[in-house]
Every structure is written in C-alpha cells, then in structure tokens.
Design a protein around this motif. Structure first.
Motif, short mmCIF file in Angstrom:
data_model
loop_
_atom_site.label_atom_id
_atom_site.label_comp_id
_atom_site.label_asym_id
_atom_site.label_seq_id
_atom_site.Cartn_x
_atom_site.Cartn_y
_atom_site.Cartn_z
N ARG A 6 0.83 -1.21 0.00
CA ARG A 6 0.00 0.00 0.00
C ARG A 6 0.86 1.25 0.00
O ARG A 6 2.08 1.19 0.06
N LEU A 7 0.17 2.40 -0.05
CA LEU A 7 0.85 3.68 -0.03
C LEU A 7 0.95 4.20 1.39
O LEU A 7 0.00 4.09 2.17
N SER A 8 2.09 4.77 1.72
CA SER A 8 2.29 5.43 3.00
C SER A 8 2.58 6.89 2.71
O SER A 8 3.51 7.21 1.97
N ARG A 9 1.78 7.78 3.26
CA ARG A 9 1.88 9.19 2.90
C ARG A 9 3.05 9.88 3.59
O ARG A 9 3.32 9.69 4.75
N GLY A 10 3.70 10.71 2.81
CA GLY A 10 4.75 11.57 3.32
C GLY A 10 4.53 12.95 2.73
O GLY A 10 3.48 13.22 2.16
N GLY A 11 5.49 13.81 2.83
CA GLY A 11 5.34 15.14 2.26
C GLY A 11 4.62 16.07 3.21
O GLY A 11 4.11 15.67 4.25
N SER A 12 4.61 17.33 2.85
CA SER A 12 3.99 18.34 3.71
C SER A 12 2.54 18.56 3.34
O SER A 12 2.01 17.92 2.43
N LYS A 13 1.92 19.49 4.03
CA LYS A 13 0.52 19.80 3.79
C LYS A 13 0.31 20.28 2.35
O LYS A 13 1.04 21.15 1.87
N ARG A 15 1.10 18.96 -0.30
CA ARG A 15 2.19 18.53 -1.19
C ARG A 15 2.44 17.04 -0.95
O ARG A 15 3.45 16.65 -0.37
N PRO A 16 1.52 16.18 -1.37
CA PRO A 16 1.64 14.76 -1.03
C PRO A 16 2.80 14.06 -1.74
O PRO A 16 3.18 14.42 -2.86
N TYR A 17 3.34 13.09 -1.06
CA TYR A 17 4.37 12.22 -1.59
C TYR A 17 4.16 10.87 -0.90
O TYR A 17 3.96 10.83 0.31
N TYR A 18 4.14 9.81 -1.66
CA TYR A 18 3.83 8.51 -1.09
C TYR A 18 4.98 7.53 -1.29
O TYR A 18 5.65 7.55 -2.32
N HIS A 19 5.18 6.66 -0.30
CA HIS A 19 6.10 5.54 -0.41
C HIS A 19 5.24 4.30 -0.62
O HIS A 19 4.20 4.14 0.03
N ILE A 20 5.66 3.44 -1.52
CA ILE A 20 4.97 2.17 -1.71
C ILE A 20 5.66 1.19 -0.76
O ILE A 20 6.87 0.96 -0.87
N VAL A 21 4.89 0.66 0.19
CA VAL A 21 5.47 -0.18 1.23
C VAL A 21 4.72 -1.51 1.32
O VAL A 21 3.58 -1.65 0.87
N GLU A 35 8.89 -3.36 4.47
CA GLU A 35 9.89 -2.97 3.48
C GLU A 35 9.32 -1.90 2.55
O GLU A 35 8.14 -1.93 2.21
N ARG A 36 10.16 -0.97 2.15
CA ARG A 36 9.79 0.07 1.20
C ARG A 36 10.22 -0.41 -0.18
O ARG A 36 11.39 -0.73 -0.40
N ILE A 37 9.27 -0.47 -1.13
CA ILE A 37 9.59 -1.01 -2.46
C ILE A 37 9.47 0.03 -3.57
O ILE A 37 9.71 -0.30 -4.73
N GLY A 38 9.10 1.26 -3.25
CA GLY A 38 9.00 2.27 -4.29
C GLY A 38 8.44 3.57 -3.77
O GLY A 38 8.27 3.76 -2.57
N SER A 39 8.17 4.47 -4.72
CA SER A 39 7.61 5.77 -4.35
C SER A 39 6.66 6.25 -5.44
O SER A 39 6.71 5.78 -6.58
N TYR A 40 5.79 7.19 -5.06
CA TYR A 40 4.79 7.75 -5.97
C TYR A 40 4.66 9.23 -5.66
O TYR A 40 4.39 9.62 -4.52
N ASN A 41 4.85 10.06 -6.69
CA ASN A 41 4.73 11.51 -6.53
C ASN A 41 3.60 11.99 -7.44
O ASN A 41 3.80 12.17 -8.64
N ASP A 55 10.49 -0.92 -7.40
CA ASP A 55 11.46 -2.01 -7.51
C ASP A 55 10.66 -3.27 -7.85
O ASP A 55 10.08 -3.90 -6.96
N THR A 56 10.64 -3.64 -9.13
CA THR A 56 9.80 -4.74 -9.58
C THR A 56 10.24 -6.09 -9.02
O THR A 56 9.41 -6.96 -8.80
N GLU A 57 11.54 -6.26 -8.79
CA GLU A 57 12.02 -7.54 -8.25
C GLU A 57 11.48 -7.76 -6.84
O GLU A 57 10.97 -8.83 -6.51
N LYS A 58 11.59 -6.73 -6.00
CA LYS A 58 11.07 -6.84 -4.63
C LYS A 58 9.56 -7.02 -4.64
O LYS A 58 9.02 -7.81 -3.86
N ALA A 59 8.88 -6.29 -5.53
CA ALA A 59 7.43 -6.39 -5.59
C ALA A 59 7.00 -7.80 -5.99
O ALA A 59 6.06 -8.36 -5.40
N SER A 60 7.66 -8.39 -6.97
CA SER A 60 7.29 -9.74 -7.39
C SER A 60 7.57 -10.75 -6.28
O SER A 60 6.80 -11.70 -6.08
N GLU A 61 8.66 -10.56 -5.50
CA GLU A 61 8.94 -11.44 -4.37
C GLU A 61 7.81 -11.37 -3.34
O GLU A 61 7.35 -12.40 -2.84
#
Length: 147
Positions: A6-13, A15-21, A35-41, A55-61
């Motif tokens: 899923r997405l984990s939100r970061g960034g300021s008010k 100004r969203p920035y998400y980590h795919i975890v 584990e953190r496997i990517g990001s989404y802006n 990171d497609t390798e980690k995601a497929s694992e």
C-alpha cells in the motif's frame, strides 16, 4: 499475518508524496512497515518517469509471498506487468443519494405540471380563437340601451 502492499503518505501539507510499502494489514497507514519497495509523486505529470518508481524484483517477491496490493498499488503493478489490473465497475457509486433523488423527482413533477398548464392555456387560447366571436349580441345590447 496478512500482508498489504500500500501507499504510506509523506510530504507536507497539500504537497503529497507517497512511499509504496509492504506492511502488516493491521498496521496504521503511515506507521510501521516491513519494506519500502518504491515511491509515488502525484504532483509530477502523468508522462514523467519519476512519478512512479517501483522495484519490480522486490514487488514480485512479495506478491509470491502472498502480499495483497491495494487498488492504487495494483494499478502501478499492472503498468509494470506484474499483476493483471482491470478498472473496477461500480455503477451505484455515480448515482445521487436518496435526498437528491427526491429533489430531482420533485423538480420533474413541477416541470411536468408547468408543461401541462402551458398546454392547457394554449388549448384554451386556440379554442377561444376558433369559436365565433360573439360581439353581435353585445352590439345589440348597446343599441337597445341607446333607444
């Protein structure tokens, strides 16, 4: 332990920035993750290559281990070719609520009543124009009074 990608939100008010975890399904959205496997802006353009970094390798694992992606992450994985993603179909979501449907019905009833009244007025006007003018008796009555 149920795993979620899923997405984990970061960034300021505003100004969203998400980590795919990968996280336990019971963990909070922005809390503990495995584990953190990517990001989404989302602020970057849709054609920008840095908008989604995965990171497609980690995601497929993690998919092999049984992690279930959320709808948005499944869309990202679908564009990467890891998961078959299809657009969801919920026809009831676009329908207005009960109160709004009642208001729409009231407006339609009022519009129908106005149309019927307008048609009745047109019919009465056409009937009055089609009927012979009865001015002659009125003129006769005026002549009788003058005599």
């Amino acid at each position: 332990m149920a795993l979620k990608m899923r997405l984990s939100r970061g960034g300021s008010k505003k100004r969203p920035y998400y980590h795919i975890v990968v996280a336990d399904a019971r963990a909070p959205r922005d809390g503990r993750f495995i584990e953190r496997i990517g990001s989404y802006n989302p602020l970057l353009g849709k054609d920008d290559e840095k908008r989604v970094q995965l990171d497609t390798e980690k995601a497929s694992e993690w998919l092999k281990k049984g992690a279930q992606p959320t709808e948005r992450v499944a869309r990202f994985l679908g564009t990467a070719g890891l998961v078959k993603w299809e657009h969801g179909d919920n026809p009831n979501k676009a329908k207005p609520g009960k109160k709004a449907q009642e208001r729409i019905a009231e407006k339609e009833a009022a519009a129908e009543a106005a149309r019927e009244a307008e048609e009745a007025a047109k019919a009465a006007a056409a009937e009055a124009a089609a009927a012979p003018a009865e001015e002659a008796p009125a003129e006769d009555a005026a002549e009788e009074k003058s005599e």
